[in-house]
Design a protein around this motif. Structure first.
Motif, mmCIF file in Angstrom:
data_model
loop_
_atom_site.group_PDB
_atom_site.id
_atom_site.type_symbol
_atom_site.label_atom_id
_atom_site.label_comp_id
_atom_site.label_asym_id
_atom_site.label_seq_id
_atom_site.Cartn_x
_atom_site.Cartn_y
_atom_site.Cartn_z
ATOM 1 N N LYS A 87 46.564 40.086 34.515
ATOM 2 C CA LYS A 87 47.107 38.738 34.298
ATOM 3 C C LYS A 87 46.070 37.811 33.688
ATOM 4 O O LYS A 87 46.357 37.025 32.780
ATOM 5 C CB LYS A 87 47.608 38.156 35.633
ATOM 6 C CG LYS A 87 48.855 38.837 36.158
ATOM 7 C CD LYS A 87 49.316 38.197 37.450
ATOM 8 C CE LYS A 87 50.591 38.864 37.979
ATOM 9 N NZ LYS A 87 51.041 38.246 39.262
ATOM 10 N N ILE A 88 44.853 37.912 34.201
ATOM 11 C CA ILE A 88 43.783 37.049 33.656
ATOM 12 C C ILE A 88 43.525 37.384 32.192
ATOM 13 O O ILE A 88 43.358 36.498 31.347
ATOM 14 C CB ILE A 88 42.504 37.218 34.495
ATOM 15 C CG1 ILE A 88 42.724 36.637 35.897
ATOM 16 C CG2 ILE A 88 41.315 36.544 33.813
ATOM 17 C CD1 ILE A 88 41.612 36.943 36.877
ATOM 18 N N LEU A 91 46.314 35.960 30.082
ATOM 19 C CA LEU A 91 46.189 34.509 29.919
ATOM 20 C C LEU A 91 45.069 34.148 28.947
ATOM 21 O O LEU A 91 45.206 33.258 28.104
ATOM 22 C CB LEU A 91 45.937 33.848 31.278
ATOM 23 C CG LEU A 91 47.133 33.842 32.246
ATOM 24 C CD1 LEU A 91 46.708 33.318 33.616
ATOM 25 C CD2 LEU A 91 48.262 32.981 31.681
ATOM 26 N N GLU A 94 46.204 34.974 25.408
ATOM 27 C CA GLU A 94 47.141 33.974 24.911
ATOM 28 C C GLU A 94 46.431 32.679 24.532
ATOM 29 O O GLU A 94 46.706 32.077 23.497
ATOM 30 C CB GLU A 94 48.194 33.693 25.998
ATOM 31 C CG GLU A 94 49.263 32.688 25.568
ATOM 32 C CD GLU A 94 50.287 32.437 26.660
ATOM 33 O OE1 GLU A 94 51.191 31.612 26.435
ATOM 34 O OE2 GLU A 94 50.170 33.068 27.739
ATOM 35 N N ASN A 95 45.479 32.275 25.396
ATOM 36 C CA ASN A 95 44.721 31.063 25.099
ATOM 37 C C ASN A 95 43.871 31.231 23.842
ATOM 38 O O ASN A 95 43.780 30.324 22.994
ATOM 39 C CB ASN A 95 43.837 30.717 26.289
ATOM 40 C CG ASN A 95 43.100 29.404 26.077
ATOM 41 O OD1 ASN A 95 43.711 28.354 25.985
ATOM 42 N ND2 ASN A 95 41.790 29.473 25.964
ATOM 43 N N GLN A 309 44.694 22.991 28.273
ATOM 44 C CA GLN A 309 45.473 24.141 28.744
ATOM 45 C C GLN A 309 44.567 25.278 29.212
ATOM 46 O O GLN A 309 44.872 25.987 30.173
ATOM 47 C CB GLN A 309 46.401 24.621 27.631
ATOM 48 C CG GLN A 309 47.542 23.670 27.316
ATOM 49 C CD GLN A 309 48.422 24.187 26.204
ATOM 50 O OE1 GLN A 309 48.134 25.220 25.605
ATOM 51 N NE2 GLN A 309 49.503 23.466 25.906
ATOM 52 N N LEU A 310 43.425 25.459 28.517
ATOM 53 C CA LEU A 310 42.468 26.481 28.931
ATOM 54 C C LEU A 310 41.915 26.168 30.322
ATOM 55 O O LEU A 310 41.781 27.051 31.167
ATOM 56 C CB LEU A 310 41.336 26.586 27.907
ATOM 57 C CG LEU A 310 40.236 27.596 28.237
ATOM 58 C CD1 LEU A 310 40.810 28.996 28.368
ATOM 59 C CD2 LEU A 310 39.152 27.568 27.165
ATOM 60 N N GLN A 312 43.455 24.393 32.575
ATOM 61 C CA GLN A 312 44.534 24.659 33.534
ATOM 62 C C GLN A 312 44.687 26.157 33.798
ATOM 63 O O GLN A 312 44.976 26.588 34.924
ATOM 64 C CB GLN A 312 45.856 24.084 32.998
ATOM 65 C CG GLN A 312 45.881 22.560 32.871
ATOM 66 C CD GLN A 312 45.772 21.884 34.224
ATOM 67 O OE1 GLN A 312 46.243 22.410 35.237
ATOM 68 N NE2 GLN A 312 45.130 20.707 34.241
ATOM 69 N N SER A 313 44.477 26.964 32.713
ATOM 70 C CA SER A 313 44.556 28.411 32.874
ATOM 71 C C SER A 313 43.477 28.930 33.824
ATOM 72 O O SER A 313 43.709 29.805 34.664
ATOM 73 C CB SER A 313 44.440 29.090 31.515
ATOM 74 O OG SER A 313 44.431 30.485 31.654
ATOM 75 N N GLU A 314 42.274 28.360 33.685
ATOM 76 C CA GLU A 314 41.186 28.761 34.587
ATOM 77 C C GLU A 314 41.506 28.365 36.034
ATOM 78 O O GLU A 314 41.230 29.120 36.973
ATOM 79 C CB GLU A 314 39.888 28.111 34.128
ATOM 80 C CG GLU A 314 39.385 28.670 32.797
ATOM 81 C CD GLU A 314 38.151 27.951 32.306
ATOM 82 O OE1 GLU A 314 37.562 28.413 31.319
ATOM 83 O OE2 GLU A 314 37.772 26.937 32.924
ATOM 84 N N LYS A 316 44.545 28.087 37.259
ATOM 85 C CA LYS A 316 45.560 29.038 37.717
ATOM 86 C C LYS A 316 44.923 30.381 38.074
ATOM 87 O O LYS A 316 45.325 31.043 39.035
ATOM 88 C CB LYS A 316 46.618 29.230 36.635
ATOM 89 C CG LYS A 316 47.521 28.028 36.449
ATOM 90 C CD LYS A 316 48.569 28.306 35.372
ATOM 91 C CE LYS A 316 49.473 27.104 35.170
ATOM 92 N NZ LYS A 316 50.479 27.358 34.125
ATOM 93 N N THR A 317 43.907 30.770 37.279
ATOM 94 C CA THR A 317 43.224 32.045 37.561
ATOM 95 C C THR A 317 42.549 31.999 38.932
ATOM 96 O O THR A 317 42.621 32.956 39.716
ATOM 97 C CB THR A 317 42.179 32.325 36.469
ATOM 98 O OG1 THR A 317 42.839 32.360 35.210
ATOM 99 C CG2 THR A 317 41.489 33.658 36.710
#
Length: 369
Positions: A87-88, A91, A94-95, A309-310, A312-314, A316-317
């Motif tokens: 998943k990481i 993500l 995608e980023n 967004q990156l 936020q992705s971190e 979420k990770t």
């Protein structure tokens, strides 16, 4: 990224040898064990992985848990770790794709702005050249206007001279007509005189012949004068025709100048229209440049949004990692409870204590990819 020749198996073998000797498996010791090859940044993640893989064995040796429990925990841990890592990775990919697309769009906009700037410079140069050409045409037009005014003045002078010549010719014709009347009157008087002379011919023959000779002489003089006057009239008519011809040529030259004036005026209008179109194109290019600058600002804003967004992705990770750790703890608790219920955990306090110790030793940090 590991350099060619440095593998995880080399690092694991060196760390195992150090552990067997009772020495600490540090980055410097492992590098020295491999003959001082490989960078510390390359060895460190491999050594950390080795420690994580052998940490369970060390804990198992201390706790004395059954191999079946340890294998089950390892399987669940490996499965969850693999799922989270996938998943990481997804993500992050995608980023990275979004960031790359933004960079590509920004590069395209930069190239377009540069191209429009070059076009703007070219249009400004063309506009300057057109303005210079327009100024030159206006100067020529002013010179032609001055010349045209001079020719009009000259035409008016020639017209006045032609009128004067026409008046002179008219006066000469009037004089000639008067002389003709006088000559006719003289002829009539001479005829009457001859009639009278005939009646007194015998008495006055000598006198009449003398008068006749005198009259003939006067007649010749009058005819000579008339011939001279007719020649002068012919000469005046020729002069008049030449003046009329010159006037016609002047008129043709004037008409040609008027046509050239109209052509120059038309060329001036076309140049002004072309100048207007060039100014219009320049204004459009300036508007397009402003629009592209606005697009560049929007692209920069989009890049900021992607950066956010990156982040936020971190976040979420990290949340996924925390959920993974909680799930591992919960799963271990469940499996331990199942195993201990089957082996009468209540009658074996030592086994209960070892299970609690295993739960406390579950890693709570984010695993390295």
């Amino acid at each position: 990224m590991a350099r060619a020749g440095i593998l995880y198996s080399d690092v694991a073998r060196a760390a195992t040898e150090l552990a067997a000797k009772g020495e600490a498996a540090t980055v410097d010791n492992v590098r020295k064990m491999m003959g001082d090859t490989g960078s510390k940044s390359t060895i460190a993640p491999m050594l950390k992985r080795w420690k994580e893989e052998h940490q369970d064995e060390a804990q198992a040796a201390k706790s004395g848990l059954p191999e079946s429990i340890l294998n089950a925990v390892r399987g669940v841990y490996a499965l969850l770790q693999s799922d989270c890592e996938n998943k990481i990775i997804a993500l992050i990919a995608e980023n990275d794709a979004l960031i790359q697309a933004a960079k590509t769009q920004q590069a395209t906009l930069s190239d377009l702005i540069e191209s429009l700037t070059t076009s703007k410079i070219t249009l400004e140069a063309q506009l300057a050249a057109t303005q210079e050409k327009l100024e030159s045409i206006e100067e020529k037009y002013s010179a032609l206007q001055l010349k045209f005014t001079g020719m009009q003045s000259e035409k008016e002078g020639l017209t006045l001279r032609l009128d004067d010549r026409s008046q002179e010719v008219k006066e000469l014709k009037q004089k000639n007509e008067a002389m003709r009347h006088q000559f006719e009157h003289f002829q009539t008087a001479t005829a009457n005189q001859r009639a009278d002379d005939r009646r007194t011919y015998e008495a006055r023959m000598t006198q009449i012949e003398s008068e006749l000779q005198l009259a003939r002489k006067n007649n010749q003089t009058l005819e000579s004068t008339q011939t001279k006057q007719e020649a002068e009239i012919q000469q005046l008519l020729l002069i008049n025709a030449e003046i009329a011809n010159n006037a016609q040529k002047r008129k043709e030259d004037l008409d040609a100048l008027q046509i050239k004036h109209y052509q120059t005026d038309f060329l001036l209008q076309e140049t002004k229209q072309e100048n207007f179109l060039l100014k219009k194109d320049l204004s459009a290019a300036q508007l397009e440049s402003q629009r592209l600058q606005t697009s560049a600002a929007v692209s920069a804003k989009l890049q900021d949004v992607l950066t956010e967004q990156l982040k936020q992705s971190e976040i979420k990770t990290r949340q996924v990692e925390e959920e993974k750790q909680a799930l591992i703890i919960e799963l271990i608790k469940t499996r331990v409870n199942d195993v201990t219920s089957n082996e009468n955990l209540n009658d074996n306090p030592a086994l209960e204590s070892q299970s609690k110790h295993l739960i406390q030793d579950v890693p709570t940090t984010k695993p390295d990819r």
